[in-house]
Design a protein around this motif. Structure first.
Motif, PDB file in Angstrom:
ATOM      1  N   ASP A 128      28.755  32.529  43.626  1.00 54.21           N
ATOM      2  CA  ASP A 128      29.896  33.435  43.783  1.00 54.21           C
ATOM      3  C   ASP A 128      31.065  32.607  44.293  1.00 54.21           C
ATOM      4  OD1 ASP A 128      28.852  36.232  43.241  1.00 54.21           O
ATOM      5  OD2 ASP A 128      27.380  35.532  44.698  1.00 54.21           O
ATOM      6  N   PHE A 129      32.100  32.526  43.472  1.00 53.40           N
ATOM      7  CA  PHE A 129      33.276  31.719  43.795  1.00 53.40           C
ATOM      8  C   PHE A 129      34.375  32.670  44.263  1.00 53.40           C
ATOM      9  CE2 PHE A 129      37.028  29.142  43.039  1.00 53.40           C
ATOM     10  CZ  PHE A 129      36.622  27.860  43.373  1.00 53.40           C
ATOM     11  N   VAL A 130      34.547  32.763  45.573  1.00 58.91           N
ATOM     12  CA  VAL A 130      35.516  33.685  46.174  1.00 58.91           C
ATOM     13  C   VAL A 130      36.847  32.948  46.288  1.00 58.91           C
ATOM     14  CG1 VAL A 130      35.966  35.238  48.111  1.00 58.91           C
ATOM     15  CG2 VAL A 130      33.598  34.668  47.497  1.00 58.91           C
ATOM     16  N   SER A 131      37.897  33.501  45.669  1.00 61.07           N
ATOM     17  CA  SER A 131      39.143  32.730  45.590  1.00 61.07           C
ATOM     18  C   SER A 131      40.320  33.611  45.205  1.00 61.07           C
ATOM     19  CB  SER A 131      38.998  31.619  44.550  1.00 61.07           C
ATOM     20  OG  SER A 131      38.759  32.182  43.263  1.00 61.07           O
ATOM     21  N   ASP A 132      41.505  33.008  45.281  1.00 66.35           N
ATOM     22  CA  ASP A 132      42.739  33.648  44.826  1.00 66.35           C
ATOM     23  C   ASP A 132      43.369  32.763  43.758  1.00 66.35           C
ATOM     24  OD1 ASP A 132      44.813  35.432  44.604  1.00 66.35           O
ATOM     25  OD2 ASP A 132      45.510  35.240  46.674  1.00 66.35           O
ATOM     26  N   TYR A 149      33.655  40.712  51.437  1.00 70.42           N
ATOM     27  CA  TYR A 149      33.721  39.311  51.846  1.00 70.42           C
ATOM     28  C   TYR A 149      34.432  39.146  53.182  1.00 70.42           C
ATOM     29  CZ  TYR A 149      31.645  38.134  47.434  1.00 70.42           C
ATOM     30  OH  TYR A 149      30.744  38.048  46.391  1.00 70.42           O
ATOM     31  N   LEU A 150      35.413  39.976  53.458  1.00 69.29           N
ATOM     32  CA  LEU A 150      36.037  39.941  54.777  1.00 69.29           C
ATOM     33  C   LEU A 150      35.028  40.307  55.865  1.00 69.29           C
ATOM     34  CD1 LEU A 150      39.505  41.571  54.008  1.00 69.29           C
ATOM     35  CD2 LEU A 150      39.094  39.192  54.708  1.00 69.29           C
ATOM     36  N   ARG A 151      34.250  41.358  55.625  1.00 65.91           N
ATOM     37  CA  ARG A 151      33.222  41.759  56.598  1.00 65.91           C
ATOM     38  C   ARG A 151      32.144  40.692  56.739  1.00 65.91           C
ATOM     39  NH1 ARG A 151      33.540  46.696  53.814  1.00 65.91           N
ATOM     40  NH2 ARG A 151      31.522  46.232  52.827  1.00 65.91           N
ATOM     41  N   SER A 152      31.952  39.906  55.695  1.00 66.68           N
ATOM     42  CA  SER A 152      30.947  38.848  55.727  1.00 66.68           C
ATOM     43  C   SER A 152      31.443  37.604  56.466  1.00 66.68           C
ATOM     44  CB  SER A 152      30.538  38.459  54.296  1.00 66.68           C
ATOM     45  OG  SER A 152      29.970  39.575  53.624  1.00 66.68           O
ATOM     46  N   GLY A 155      39.012  32.359  54.679  1.00 67.99           N
ATOM     47  CA  GLY A 155      39.804  31.453  53.863  1.00 67.99           C
ATOM     48  C   GLY A 155      39.066  31.113  52.587  1.00 67.99           C
ATOM     49  N   VAL A 156      39.807  30.648  51.597  1.00 74.71           N
ATOM     50  CA  VAL A 156      39.217  30.333  50.301  1.00 74.71           C
ATOM     51  C   VAL A 156      39.686  28.959  49.827  1.00 74.71           C
ATOM     52  CG1 VAL A 156      38.807  32.692  49.539  1.00 74.71           C
ATOM     53  CG2 VAL A 156      41.072  31.741  49.241  1.00 74.71           C
ATOM     54  N   PRO A 157      38.894  28.335  48.917  1.00 75.52           N
ATOM     55  CA  PRO A 157      37.727  28.917  48.257  1.00 75.52           C
ATOM     56  C   PRO A 157      36.513  28.982  49.178  1.00 75.52           C
ATOM     57  CG  PRO A 157      37.956  26.631  47.609  1.00 75.52           C
ATOM     58  CD  PRO A 157      39.165  26.962  48.425  1.00 75.52           C
ATOM     59  N   ALA A 158      35.701  29.996  48.948  1.00 76.83           N
ATOM     60  CA  ALA A 158      34.401  30.117  49.590  1.00 76.83           C
ATOM     61  C   ALA A 158      33.368  30.155  48.464  1.00 76.83           C
ATOM     62  CB  ALA A 158      34.322  31.370  50.446  1.00 76.83           C
ATOM     63  N   VAL A 159      32.516  29.168  48.414  1.00 75.95           N
ATOM     64  CA  VAL A 159      31.541  29.050  47.337  1.00 75.95           C
ATOM     65  C   VAL A 159      30.171  29.400  47.910  1.00 75.95           C
ATOM     66  CG1 VAL A 159      30.577  27.537  45.566  1.00 75.95           C
ATOM     67  CG2 VAL A 159      32.952  27.238  46.304  1.00 75.95           C
ATOM     68  N   ILE A 160      29.622  30.490  47.447  1.00 76.53           N
ATOM     69  CA  ILE A 160      28.362  31.000  47.984  1.00 76.53           C
ATOM     70  C   ILE A 160      27.282  30.821  46.921  1.00 76.53           C
ATOM     71  CG2 ILE A 160      27.194  32.981  49.014  1.00 76.53           C
ATOM     72  CD1 ILE A 160      30.050  34.115  49.566  1.00 76.53           C
ATOM     73  N   ILE A 161      26.279  30.025  47.260  1.00 73.47           N
ATOM     74  CA  ILE A 161      25.207  29.708  46.313  1.00 73.47           C
ATOM     75  C   ILE A 161      23.959  30.497  46.677  1.00 73.47           C
ATOM     76  CG2 ILE A 161      23.832  27.870  45.268  1.00 73.47           C
ATOM     77  CD1 ILE A 161      26.045  25.915  46.050  1.00 73.47           C
ATOM     78  N   ASP A 162      23.427  31.206  45.689  1.00 69.85           N
ATOM     79  CA  ASP A 162      22.232  32.040  45.871  1.00 69.85           C
ATOM     80  C   ASP A 162      22.402  33.034  47.012  1.00 69.85           C
ATOM     81  OD1 ASP A 162      20.844  31.162  43.710  1.00 69.85           O
ATOM     82  OD2 ASP A 162      19.328  30.039  44.809  1.00 69.85           O
ATOM     83  N   GLN A 163      23.640  33.456  47.254  1.00 75.69           N
ATOM     84  CA  GLN A 163      23.973  34.506  48.212  1.00 75.69           C
ATOM     85  C   GLN A 163      23.648  34.146  49.661  1.00 75.69           C
ATOM     86  OE1 GLN A 163      21.892  37.775  45.949  1.00 75.69           O
ATOM     87  NE2 GLN A 163      23.940  38.676  45.936  1.00 75.69           N
TER      88      GLN A 163
END
Length: 220
Positions: A14-18, A181-184, A188-196
């Protein structure tokens, strides 16, 4: 003889970004080069998740220099140094940051189209096109005509993109993901989440992503 060929490990990313975040463009380029280096060992399902750096920004946006100076308290000299550092990092990864970028824009509608593209297929193509449009070509990624054209050029239906932008389609879904994602704890981004469960923050070098992919795959 038995087939001893190694089966690639499939990972969810999951690639969290703007789409107006330069380090997100750098991080994505680094991640994709790491995936290319680990081809045959790792197969990745990449999902692009929304994060707005400036959710309160007006549709017309703001001058980029004024915005960054106000937000981070940086001088014109510091801003120029940061831009050059970003430009150089991009160049090493094959990504062009144009000096013509003058404004920063609201990206909520761009994220709505990215959510739709995730449903339809072609999300990665649209993500790349949006990053190039903004950073390389200096385009307004809040303008509906621009977004429709980018969607069409990315292989999506331009007519459907226009319908989405003229409505509130996917607005609730995007806001829900942003809040998740804010609650998690993502600030800041990017946040790269692998296998959750494995988080890599920032526009890291290719080697950092490569090492993490191999370690996580080995643990599986």
């Amino acid at each position: 003889m038995p087939d001893t060929a190694r089966i690639p490990i499939r990972l969810r990313i999951d690639f969290v970004s703007d789409v107006v975040c330069p380090w997100c463009a750098i991080g994505l380029a680094s991640l994709e080069q790491a995936l290319a280096r680990t081809q045959g060992e790792v197969e990745a399902d990449v999902h692009f998740r929304p994060f707005e750096l400036n959710p309160q920004l007006a549709a017309e946006g703001e001058d980029i220099g004024e915005h960054l100076a106000k937000k981070y308290g940086l001088s014109a000299e510091q801003l120029a140094q940061n831009h050059e550092r970003i430009r150089e990092r991009g160049a090493t990864l094959g990504f062009t940051f144009s000096p013509e970028r003058r404004r920063i824009y609201n990206t909520f509608d761009a994220h709505r189209l990215l959510h739709w593209a995730g449903v339809e297929g072609g999300q990665r193509e649209l993500k790349h096109a949006l990053l190039r449009a903004y950073f390389s070509d200096g385009q307004d990624v809040s303008d509906h005509d621009t977004l429709v054209r980018i969607a069409g050029d990315s292989g999506l239906s331009a007519d459907r993109a226009r319908e989405i932008l003229a409505s509130d389609a996917y607005a609730d879904a995007v806001r829900a993901e942003e809040q998740f994602y804010l609650r998690s704890g993502i600030q800041g981004v990017p946040a790269v989440i692998i296998d959750q469960k494995h988080l890599i923050s920032g526009g890291q070098p290719v080697e950092v992503f490569e090492r993490a992919l191999r370690q996580i795959a080995a643990g599986r």
